[in-house]
Design an enzyme around this catalytic site. Sequence first.
Site, PDB file in Angstrom:
ATOM      1  N   ARG A   1      -4.186   2.810   9.933  1.00 48.34           N
ATOM      2  CA  ARG A   1      -4.396   1.422   9.681  1.00 48.34           C
ATOM      3  C   ARG A   1      -5.585   0.693   9.549  1.00 48.34           C
ATOM      4  NH1 ARG A   1       0.817  -1.003  12.333  1.00 48.34           N
ATOM      5  NH2 ARG A   1       2.251   0.566  11.348  1.00 48.34           N
ATOM      6  N   THR A   2      -6.714   1.422   9.253  1.00 46.54           N
ATOM      7  CA  THR A   2      -8.018   0.757   9.101  1.00 46.54           C
ATOM      8  C   THR A   2      -8.122   0.052   7.984  1.00 46.54           C
ATOM      9  OG1 THR A   2      -9.245   2.901   8.486  1.00 46.54           O
ATOM     10  CG2 THR A   2      -9.277   2.358  10.781  1.00 46.54           C
TER      11      THR A   2
ATOM     12  N   ASP B   1       1.028  -1.130   0.029  1.00 48.73           N
ATOM     13  CA  ASP B   1      -0.123  -0.021  -0.047  1.00 48.73           C
ATOM     14  C   ASP B   1       0.829   1.275   0.007  1.00 48.73           C
ATOM     15  OD1 ASP B   1      -2.441   1.484   0.041  1.00 48.73           O
ATOM     16  OD2 ASP B   1      -2.979   0.954   2.001  1.00 48.73           O
TER      17      ASP B   1
ATOM     18  N   ASP C   1       0.244   4.183   5.381  1.00 51.96           N
ATOM     19  CA  ASP C   1      -0.434   3.369   6.568  1.00 51.96           C
ATOM     20  C   ASP C   1      -0.802   4.541   7.702  1.00 51.96           C
ATOM     21  OD1 ASP C   1      -1.178   1.663   8.386  1.00 51.96           O
ATOM     22  OD2 ASP C   1       0.806   1.131   8.525  1.00 51.96           O
ATOM     23  N   ASP C   2      -1.945   5.498   7.217  1.00 48.52           N
ATOM     24  CA  ASP C   2      -1.935   6.443   8.156  1.00 48.52           C
ATOM     25  C   ASP C   2      -2.932   6.160   9.487  1.00 48.52           C
ATOM     26  OD1 ASP C   2      -4.393   6.423   6.805  1.00 48.52           O
ATOM     27  OD2 ASP C   2      -4.497   8.147   5.997  1.00 48.52           O
TER      28      ASP C   2
END
Length: 144
Positions: free
Chosen positions: A127-128, A121, A124-125
């Site tokens: 994580r949802t 990705d 990954d700000d």
Amino acid sequence: MDEAHSDIETPSFQKDIVHPKKPESHGLRVSYVEVHKLVALRAPEIQRSFSPETILCIGGGGYIPGRILRTYFPSLPLLAVTISLYVDEQLEVRPEPLLVQWLDEPTAARHIRGKRVLVVDDIDDIRTRLAKLFVELRKLQPDR
């Protein structure tokens, strides 16, 4: 680092960024060239430590680093899924990420089940999206 990548400089990153709707999250802004350099630097380590059998990109942003990564793993299948985190252009976050595009059963059976899957990705700000992906991916029984 192996000899083939010894001429690649580790990129220097731009400023720390904060998600506009989630101020507790932080990240680094990197350019396309920096992404390419990072992928080139990490590919030998990924091969040694994980030996992936499939590359699974989370779209839209994971497509670019995933495609660059495939340059270093030309025989691996490159799969794409889309998980939407935002409701609109104002980055309003959904209560739960939405699966927009997922893998069909024949693709999962051939390229996921029992395989070492490398997930790619771009960010990954909060994580949802990754959490949602791993919940769904476990149902397809990868090796790891």
